[in-house]
Design a protein around this motif. Structure first.
Motif, short mmCIF file in Angstrom:
data_model
loop_
_atom_site.label_atom_id
_atom_site.label_comp_id
_atom_site.label_asym_id
_atom_site.label_seq_id
_atom_site.Cartn_x
_atom_site.Cartn_y
_atom_site.Cartn_z
N ILE A 56 12.79 14.31 14.04
CA ILE A 56 14.14 14.75 14.14
C ILE A 56 15.03 13.64 15.05
CG2 ILE A 56 13.85 17.00 13.44
CD1 ILE A 56 14.03 17.72 16.63
N ASN A 83 9.71 19.50 12.28
CA ASN A 83 10.54 20.34 13.20
C ASN A 83 9.91 20.72 14.58
OD1 ASN A 83 13.02 21.58 13.34
ND2 ASN A 83 12.57 23.33 12.63
N ASP A 86 14.42 21.33 18.72
CA ASP A 86 15.93 21.54 18.15
C ASP A 86 16.91 20.57 18.48
OD1 ASP A 86 15.90 22.09 20.99
OD2 ASP A 86 16.66 24.13 20.98
N ARG A 88 18.32 17.37 17.56
CA ARG A 88 18.37 16.34 16.40
C ARG A 88 19.24 14.99 16.80
NH1 ARG A 88 16.77 21.21 15.13
NH2 ARG A 88 15.28 21.40 13.29
N MET A 109 10.40 21.52 5.38
CA MET A 109 10.28 21.91 6.85
C MET A 109 8.84 22.03 7.23
SD MET A 109 13.02 21.55 8.50
CE MET A 109 14.92 21.04 8.41
#
Length: 518
Positions: A56, A83, A86, A88, A109
């Motif tokens: 990410i 993933n 959190d 990105r 994902m």
């Protein structure tokens, strides 16, 4: 070719975007297209299943660009987002939206082991999970993913670096690293491709040009440099028409003991074959007939002792001295070397038992002339500088060692490295056939012979290592790895010189182009 640090790569990216008036997203597009072109030329539309695993961050963004162009060109592609956080990056999010809008295919994902896709041995994996910015150990489930990829035995292509490898320190856990068959590195290679502990994570590598600012590439000084033909050509000293043997120095080779005269013979032959004007071998009396018979081009001085070096005395004026090969570490020899070093002012190249004696009696290191060249293999190096935690620690200790004693250190290996102060020169020539007795003796002779001709110690080491490896590369074309012996390398030194001035053949591959104008 320069090997840039992580920080320099980031600086180059920012400067390029500014000077070329493009966004970081457009630079990412350019990089991704280069990866796509590389694949497209080789796959030619083949419908092999391609699994693109994207992180990410910006490396994941590169992967999304590659996946998008593969899909729009009709390839059988499945895209996955690993993933793992959190956080990105902006360019990742832009390309995440773009692949959905352009291809109408949403990436899958992945967040746990239950999400892992089935991958077959004949499939292709593209690793774009983590790039050079990784600074922490990977999550346990991501480790499991990497092991899942490895177990599939599918061909794995890594973008920039294999995921999980740091560019400036050792890996935390080999299970947390992608084992790539091939790595496409942006603009320049990474130092990790040449270190024993990290090179195994990519069987092969190649550099792709993504258009980083040329002025930055030329003017930026790097701590590490990759040495190939282009780097050694400026070192080469051409000979003048009326030159004579006195112009190319007198190399003295000191070494040998009963049963180990072959090492001096190889070293002496290499010194003369690389271009030294004169070569004299200083050996125990038992080596006199051997040297005079096997190598008539050399002169010979004998020690008063029959079987070993016991008192180094000579009445010649050598330009450079190579010593230690086959010398042994008997007490008489240790004392002879100590007494010699106390009065010697001539440049030195030291190998084998010369290094072992220095390791046992480190006070002698202070007696070495500045810019002496030491050529240890890994165990000899450990005895000199002490044990290291990993390859990065080894290089740190090696740099400190060269600064303390003002010497040039040659670390022999698959990619032999020359270390001097804060600079590392990584050699590109050589092959596994060189893992045979006597090749180190030949290298000592080569470096000694170059210094004899007037090359500075550092240049002689860098150039000599290149020629030594290139000679071996040329020799195996007829002999193969298993049959190569040290004498073959000496015989091919002339061909290695000639090869410096051969023009490379131009590849006949035409790159595929995309419709994307970015």
């Amino acid at each position: 070719m320069k090997i840039f640090s992580k920080e320099q790569i980031y600086e180059g990216d920012k400067l390029t975007a500014k000077k070329q008036n493009i966004t970081s997203t457009e630079l990412m597009e350019r990089a991704g297209i280069q990866i796509f072109n590389w694949l497209h030329v080789r796959m030619q539309g083949a419908q092999v299943p391609v699994h693109v695993f994207c992180g990410i961050g910006n490396n994941g963004g590169d992967g999304l660009v590659v996946a998008r162009h593969l899909i729009t060109h009709g390839y059988n592609v499945k895209t996955y987002v690993v993933n793992c956080s959190d956080k990105r990056t902006k360019d990742f999010l832009i390309n995440y939206d773009l692949i959905k809008q352009t291809t109408k295919k949403w990436p899958d994902m992945l967040g746990c082991e239950a999400d892992f896709p089935e991958i077959h041995k004949d499939d292709i994996i593209i690793d774009a999970v983590f790039g050079i910015g990784l600074n922490r150990p990977v999550n346990d489930w991501v480790k499991s993913l990497f092991q899942h990829l490895k177990k599939s035995e599918a061909f794995t292509l890594a973008i920039d670096v294999p995921s999980g490898v740091y560019t400036d320190r050792a890996v935390d856990d080999e299970n947390g690293v992608v084992w790539a068959n091939y790595t496409l590195s942006f603009q320049s290679p990474k130092l990790i491709f040449f270190l024993p502990e990290t090179s195994k994570f990519s069987v092969q590598w190649e550099v792709v040009d993504i258009g980083i600012d040329r002025e930055f590439l030329i003017k930026t000084e790097t701590e590490s440099e990759l040495i190939g033909k282009n780097e050694v050509l400026p070192i080469y000293k051409p000979r003048q028409k009326f030159a004579h043997k006195g112009d190319f120095g007198h190399a003295l080779i000191i070494g040998g003991s009963y049963g180990k005269m072959g090492s001096v013979l190889l070293c002496s032959r290499a010194a003369l074959s690389i271009g030294s004007g004169l070569v004299t071998a200083y050996v125990p009396k038992c080596g006199y007939q051997i040297m005079q018979t096997a190598f008539p081009e050399a002169m010979v001085i004998t020690d008063e002792n029959e079987n070993l070096i016991s008192d180094i005395k000579f009445d010649i004026d050598p330009t450079v001295i190579g010593l230690g090969i086959g010398m042994g570490t008997e007490s008489d020899t240790v004392l002879a070397l100590e007494n010699f070093l106390k009065s010697n002012k001539v440049p030195l190249v030291i190998d084998a038992d010369g290094l072992n004696i220095l390791s046992k009696k480190k006070s002698l290191l202070k007696l070495l002339p500045e810019q002496s060249v030491l050529t240890p293999h890994p165990k000899e190096l450990e005895r000199l500088i002490g044990k290291w935690k990993d390859d990065f620690d080894k290089l740190k200790k090696a740099k400190a060692f060269t600064k303390k004693y003002k010497i040039v250190l040659v670390i022999k290996g698959a990619n032999t490295m020359t270390v001097f102060n804060d600079k590392i020169y990584v050699n590109t020539t050589g092959n596994p056939g060189m893992a045979t007795a006597g090749t180190g003796d030949v290298l000592t002779g080569v470096i000694t012979g170059l210094i004899s001709q007037g090359y500075e110690a550092l240049s002689a080491a860098v150039f000599g290592i290149y020629l030594h490896g290139k000679a071996a590369d040329l020799a195996i074309e007829d002999l193969g790895y298993q049959s190569l012996i040290a004498s073959h390398i000496i015989e091919a030194l002339g061909e290695a010189y000639v090869d410096l001035f051969k023009q490379p053949e131009q590849p006949q591959i035409e790159e595929a182009k995309t419709d994307d104008k970015k």
